[in-house]
Design an enzyme around this catalytic site. Structure first.
Site, PDB file in Angstrom:
ATOM      1  N   HIS A 207      93.504  25.658  -7.609  1.00 22.22           N
ATOM      2  CA  HIS A 207      92.842  26.263  -6.451  1.00 22.22           C
ATOM      3  C   HIS A 207      91.985  25.206  -5.750  1.00 22.22           C
ATOM      4  O   HIS A 207      91.031  24.689  -6.332  1.00 22.22           O
ATOM      5  CB  HIS A 207      91.955  27.432  -6.883  1.00 22.22           C
ATOM      6  N   ASP A 303      94.309  34.985 -11.664  1.00 19.52           N
ATOM      7  CA  ASP A 303      95.477  34.489 -10.937  1.00 19.52           C
ATOM      8  C   ASP A 303      96.476  33.832 -11.898  1.00 19.52           C
ATOM      9  O   ASP A 303      96.123  32.903 -12.625  1.00 19.52           O
ATOM     10  CB  ASP A 303      95.040  33.490  -9.861  1.00 19.52           C
TER      11      ASP A 303
END
Length: 369
Positions: A207, A303
């Site tokens: 990320h 995630d």
């Protein structure tokens, strides 16, 4: 009564100090206990105010944020969230800050600073909250070669590689798939520096916002035996290479005949993330199947957890970082809860375990030939 997270803001811009103070004080679980316009003043305020978290600007007068961060981590280690500029130089400095032990960073908008920071308010406070509970990670100590550059000792690179393996024979069919978030830049480095030049292809989603993955890939490429680069849409995924999802894009794997191909696209966020580990791992489950090795590293949230279970169900062998070595045990915890993990290991054991597994596969292949 709930104990509030005590935050010290360090930034040379009066506007930024005011905006960050306002954003922090609006939260019911945190308070800005002080704001300093340079690191020397901040040093005194840290001693007097004992904050839980610091937000630290990269570029400041008298002593820049990186010099201050380095001294802080040596003398009084504490959670730091960097406030970075979205420039090539800002990205490079931010990567250095993460190496020194900063928990995370927020990319400050280049134009429309006041409105831009207000738009980033939820991201800023989320990262402060994570920093407040994050496990402090002392920076690793690579060998210094010249000012601003580092190399990992050759012995460290080769130590994890099993002898007499046939990894190269497997490299075109196997693929290593890595997902990470908070704390992940250093965790990914710890894996990649141990991968030999004949490693199977590695695909990575960390990320990270646009502009920062280029610097991240370049820094890793300078340290590793394999080639590390940002993924480019349509390119063939090759052994001996690691491909990092570009910030602000979704990255997945497709097939073209016998070849794996990168797909990089302007798709919608998934689990609030772009790039998303879920997107990459689902494509690995579908396209790579039992030839995949999954690795879930430190990060906040969930995630990729569901997709990693999908990889597992399609025959992938999966490694998950253990709680003790994670900066934030969010994504790994969720992967374990979903039944996606074959092995849960400390960060410094994952590369060796993976290489031993690949070596064993190579030996089995050799026995069939």
């Amino acid at each position: 009564m709930m104990k509030k997270i005590r935050v010290l803001v360090v930034d040379d811009s009066a506007l930024v100090r005011s905006l960050l103070t306002e954003i922090i004080n609006r939260q019911p679980d945190m308070e800005c206990v002080g704001a300093a316009n340079d690191p020397l003043i901040a040093r005194e305020m840290i001693r007097d105010l004992d904050p839980d978290v610091i937000t630290l600007d990269v570029e400041m007068p008298r002593m820049d944020g990186i010099d201050f961060l380095g001294r802080l981590m040596r003398l009084r280690p504490m959670p730091v969230v960097m406030i970075s500029t979205m420039t090539a130089q800002g990205a490079e400095v931010t990567m250095r800050a993460l190496e020194l032990g900063a928990v995370d960073f927020v990319a400050k908008p280049r134009i429309g600073l006041a409105s831009g920071l207000k738009d980033l308010a939820s991201e800023i406070v989320d990262k402060v909250r994570v920093a407040a509970v994050a496990k402090f990670r002392r920076p690793m100590s690579p060998v210094l070669t010249a000012p601003g550059s580092t190399v990992v000792p050759a012995a460290a690179v080769s130590a994890a590689r099993p002898t007499n393996t046939l990894i190269g024979r497997l490299s075109t069919e196997k693929m290593i798939c890595i997902g990470a978030s908070t704390g992940g830049t250093e965790a990914i480095k710890e894996i990649l520096v141990h991968m030999p030049a004949d490693s199977p292809a590695i695909v990575i989603t960390q990320h990270m916002p646009p502009g920062f993955t280029t610097s991240f890939a370049a820094r890793l490429n300078s340290l590793c035996q394999i080639t590390v680069k940002e993924a480019v849409n349509g390119e063939r995924i090759l052994p001996g290479h690691a491909y990092i999802a570009p910030g602000g894009k979704q990255f997945r794997i497709n097939r073209s005949g016998a070849n794996y191909v990168a797909v990089v696209e302007d798709a919608e966020p998934v689990n609030r993330h772009r790039p998303s580990v879920e997107v990459l791992f689902l494509s690995c489950a579908e396209m790579v199947g039992r030839n995949a090795y999954g690795i879930m590293l430190t990060g906040m949230g969930n995630d990729g957890a569901r997709a990693m279970r999908e990889m597992h169900d399609k025959g992938s062998y999966n490694y998950v970082q253990d709680e003790a070595s994670c900066v934030v045990f969010g994504m790994p915890r969720e992967a374990i809860a979903h039944g996606a993990a074959d092995e849960v290991l400390p960060l410094d054991k994952i590369a060796a375990a993976l290489l031993a597994k690949l070596g064993a596969s190579g030996d089995r292949l050799h026995n069939r030939i």
